[in-house]
Design an enzyme around this catalytic site. Structure first.
Site, mmCIF file in Angstrom:
data_model
loop_
_atom_site.group_PDB
_atom_site.id
_atom_site.type_symbol
_atom_site.label_atom_id
_atom_site.label_comp_id
_atom_site.label_asym_id
_atom_site.label_seq_id
_atom_site.Cartn_x
_atom_site.Cartn_y
_atom_site.Cartn_z
ATOM 1 N N SER A 86 0.859 -1.179 0.000
ATOM 2 C CA SER A 86 0.000 0.000 0.000
ATOM 3 C C SER A 86 0.895 1.228 0.000
ATOM 4 O O SER A 86 1.693 1.415 0.915
ATOM 5 C CB SER A 86 -0.875 -0.042 1.260
ATOM 6 O OG SER A 86 -1.588 1.162 1.416
ATOM 7 N N LYS A 129 -1.307 -1.023 -4.269
ATOM 8 C CA LYS A 129 -2.477 -0.222 -3.900
ATOM 9 C C LYS A 129 -1.988 1.198 -3.704
ATOM 10 O O LYS A 129 -0.967 1.425 -3.060
ATOM 11 C CB LYS A 129 -3.066 -0.800 -2.609
ATOM 12 C CG LYS A 129 -3.947 0.131 -1.789
ATOM 13 C CD LYS A 129 -4.668 -0.671 -0.695
ATOM 14 C CE LYS A 129 -4.806 0.121 0.591
ATOM 15 N NZ LYS A 129 -5.457 -0.673 1.666
ATOM 16 N N LYS A 156 -3.083 5.190 -2.496
ATOM 17 C CA LYS A 156 -4.065 6.015 -1.791
ATOM 18 C C LYS A 156 -4.506 7.137 -2.724
ATOM 19 O O LYS A 156 -3.674 7.750 -3.401
ATOM 20 C CB LYS A 156 -3.426 6.609 -0.531
ATOM 21 C CG LYS A 156 -3.042 5.552 0.507
ATOM 22 C CD LYS A 156 -4.282 4.940 1.130
ATOM 23 C CE LYS A 156 -3.917 3.974 2.259
ATOM 24 N NZ LYS A 156 -5.110 3.395 2.891
ATOM 25 N N ASP A 189 -7.378 3.174 -2.848
ATOM 26 C CA ASP A 189 -8.060 3.264 -1.552
ATOM 27 C C ASP A 189 -8.261 4.734 -1.204
ATOM 28 O O ASP A 189 -7.292 5.499 -1.124
ATOM 29 C CB ASP A 189 -7.196 2.575 -0.479
ATOM 30 C CG ASP A 189 -7.875 2.517 0.895
ATOM 31 O OD1 ASP A 189 -9.016 3.013 1.043
ATOM 32 O OD2 ASP A 189 -7.247 1.967 1.833
ATOM 33 N N GLU A 243 -11.336 0.834 -3.013
ATOM 34 C CA GLU A 243 -11.573 0.598 -1.592
ATOM 35 C C GLU A 243 -12.157 1.836 -0.917
ATOM 36 O O GLU A 243 -11.633 2.947 -1.059
ATOM 37 C CB GLU A 243 -10.217 0.218 -0.954
ATOM 38 C CG GLU A 243 -10.284 -0.309 0.467
ATOM 39 C CD GLU A 243 -8.884 -0.755 0.954
ATOM 40 O OE1 GLU A 243 -8.040 -1.148 0.119
ATOM 41 O OE2 GLU A 243 -8.636 -0.691 2.166
ATOM 42 N N ASP A 298 -13.697 -1.395 3.633
ATOM 43 C CA ASP A 298 -12.744 -1.523 4.740
ATOM 44 C C ASP A 298 -13.438 -0.948 5.975
ATOM 45 O O ASP A 298 -14.147 -1.667 6.712
ATOM 46 C CB ASP A 298 -11.455 -0.768 4.354
ATOM 47 C CG ASP A 298 -10.416 -0.650 5.458
ATOM 48 O OD1 ASP A 298 -10.720 -0.965 6.611
ATOM 49 O OD2 ASP A 298 -9.274 -0.218 5.180
ATOM 50 N N LYS A 314 -9.778 -6.571 8.701
ATOM 51 C CA LYS A 314 -8.721 -6.135 9.621
ATOM 52 C C LYS A 314 -9.155 -6.564 11.013
ATOM 53 O O LYS A 314 -10.239 -6.185 11.467
ATOM 54 C CB LYS A 314 -8.553 -4.618 9.599
ATOM 55 C CG LYS A 314 -7.902 -4.073 8.343
ATOM 56 C CD LYS A 314 -7.747 -2.566 8.419
ATOM 57 C CE LYS A 314 -7.169 -2.029 7.122
ATOM 58 N NZ LYS A 314 -7.259 -0.565 7.052
ATOM 59 N N GLY A 336 -4.118 -4.071 6.421
ATOM 60 C CA GLY A 336 -3.085 -3.804 7.422
ATOM 61 C C GLY A 336 -3.256 -2.418 7.999
ATOM 62 O O GLY A 336 -3.947 -1.566 7.431
HETATM 63 O O1 OSB Z 1 -7.035 1.952 4.739
HETATM 64 O O2 OSB Z 1 -5.939 0.183 4.447
HETATM 65 C C1 OSB Z 1 -6.038 1.288 4.965
HETATM 66 C C2 OSB Z 1 -2.861 2.086 6.922
HETATM 67 C C3 OSB Z 1 -3.374 2.756 7.991
HETATM 68 C C4 OSB Z 1 -4.730 3.002 8.044
HETATM 69 C C5 OSB Z 1 -5.568 2.538 7.029
HETATM 70 C C6 OSB Z 1 -5.049 1.827 5.953
HETATM 71 C C7 OSB Z 1 -3.666 1.622 5.895
HETATM 72 C C8 OSB Z 1 -2.986 0.963 4.780
HETATM 73 C C9 OSB Z 1 -1.667 0.308 5.086
HETATM 74 O O3 OSB Z 1 -3.392 0.993 3.648
HETATM 75 C C10 OSB Z 1 -1.633 -1.145 4.822
HETATM 76 C C11 OSB Z 1 -0.422 -1.808 5.439
HETATM 77 O O4 OSB Z 1 -0.383 -2.025 6.673
HETATM 78 O O5 OSB Z 1 0.504 -2.131 4.688
HETATM 79 MG MG MG Z 2 -8.314 0.858 3.485
#
Ligand code: OSB
Ligand code: MG
Length: 371
Positions: free
Chosen positions: A136, A162, A164, A189, A214, A239, A263, A291
């Site tokens: 991510s 992925k 953001k 995401d 996402e 999520d 999660k 994660g």
């Molecule tokens: O939305 O998936 C998410 C990290 C912190 C809070 C929300 C998210 C995330 C990530 C990181 O996308 C995923 C990872 O731990 O590698």
């Molecule tokens: Mg997410």
């Protein structure tokens, strides 16, 4: 099983190797709680994924600390609870605070696995020896830096990327990514940064053939997601919205998404995660493991969960060195050239927390004893 005699709460701070920026903002380090339970000479570790600020969800390190100390740990002592499944049921009487609950439940699972002398994946009914790994990537200062980071992680072997997104960092960056990487397994995401007013802009994202989009809309909004999913070819993945098996059912009935990210912290533990997994399997909704930039302790727990059969996409489970200079466990989590993580075989979480490193990162510590 013997009673839990003592629970330690530790507040830690670990700097990231590279800042992580989402639609909520930029973070340079992570603050989180470790829960360590002691029983019959064994100890088990769990991680509370709540952050310092209530951005991803309403929980914070201080709300989780106080709920653990005043309610959840005393519950374990008063009722002599040592079975994580029983704990999960009993802890339901306290509303909300899933991340606090999950941290303690995870520590209880670790002890349980150690007592049974089995790795957690076997206890959960896992079927995989290797977990497909994705990465991510946060919002960067420029498109060229983003493209460089994607190339870097592809060279490391990751199976999907992925990114953001948020309004203003979406269509243009996805266009650039697709120009450079036409065949890439790519998903985006939004962490809830859009609203129904953005419907037309979100529909334009279909042209990028994303694996999934996402959480475009805020949490607690299954209905608007179902309106969007009707108009969109791209599968929506929820999520933040899926906080329990009950919400997974409602999302399924309303057709709010076609994929769910699980999660452990968000849903309040492994028991609830497995219920969501099983429900989705029955309804043919694929899931994958999300994660929260966990330390190796939380990450190891996630790896065991991700061995279940209905985890059908690459997970947000990356190598230790993708997050932290010095992760808290040995061996460190590593990603193979083919983008997989080997599942640990030792009892419990199957990796060794490093006490010295934990101590160095600890800001605050409290020991709670059974009276
Ligand atoms: O939305 O998936 C998410 C990290 C912190 C809070 C929300 C998210 C995330 C990530 C990181 O996308 C995923 C990872 O731990 O590698
Ligand atoms: Mg997410």
């Amino acid at each position: 099983m013997g009673n839990i005699e003592r629970v330690e709460l530790l507040l830690l701070r670990l700097p990231y190797i590279h800042f992580f920026e989402t639609s909520f903002g930029r973070e340079e380090e992570r603050e989180f709680i470790l829960v360590k339970v002691h029983s019959g000479g064994l100890s088990g570790y769990g991680e509370v994924v709540a952050d310092r600020s209530p951005l991803y969800s309403y929980e914070t390190t201080s709300t989780a600390w106080s709920v653990l100390k005043d309610f959840l740990v005393p519950l374990v002592f008063e009722q002599s609870l040592s079975d994580p499944q029983v704990f999960h049921e009993e802890a339901k009487k306290y509303r909300g605070h899933p991340m606090a609950k999950a941290g303690l439940e995870l520590a209880m699972w670790d002890i349980h696995g150690k007592k049974e002398e089995k790795p957690l994946w076997k206890i959960y009914g896992g079927v995989k020896k290797d977990i497909p790994s994705g990465v991510s990537i946060g919002i960067q200062d420029s498109v060229s830096e983003l493209l460089e980071r994607i190339q870097f992680f592809l060279d490391e072997g990751y199976q999907r990327i992925k990114v953001k997104i948020k309004p203003g960092w979406d269509y243009e960056i996805l266009t650039e990514i697709r120009k450079t990487f036409p065949e890439l397994a790519l998903q985006a995401d939004a962490n809830g940064a859009y609203s129904l007013d953005d419907m037309e802009n979100l529909k334009r994202l279909d042209e990028f053939k994303l694996l999934m989009l996402e959480q475009p809309f805020p949490p607690y909004d299954l209905w608007d997601h179902s309106r969007l999913q009707k108009e969109l070819e791209t599968p929506l993945c929820l999520d933040e919205s899926i906080v329990s098996v009950g919400e997974a059912r409602k999302a399924y009935e309303m057709k709010s998404c076609r994929i769910i990210n699980i999660k452990v912290g968000r849903v309040g533990g492994i028991v609830e995660s497995r219920q969501i997994h099983d429900f989705c399997q029955e309804k043919q909704i694929p899931v994958w493991c999300g994660g929260m930039l966990e330390s190796g302790i939380g990450r190891a727990h996630n790896i065991h969960l991700a061995t279940l059969p209905n985890f059908r996409f690459p997970n947000d489970l990356s190598a230790s060195k993708r997050y932290y200079e010095e992760d808290l466990i040995e061996p460190q989590v590593e990603v193979s050239r083919t983008g997989t993580i080997r599942v640990p075989e030792s009892p419990g979480i199957g990796v060794s927390p490093q006490e010295k490193r934990i101590e160095r990162a600890t800001l605050k510590r409290e020991v709670i004893k059974a009276s």
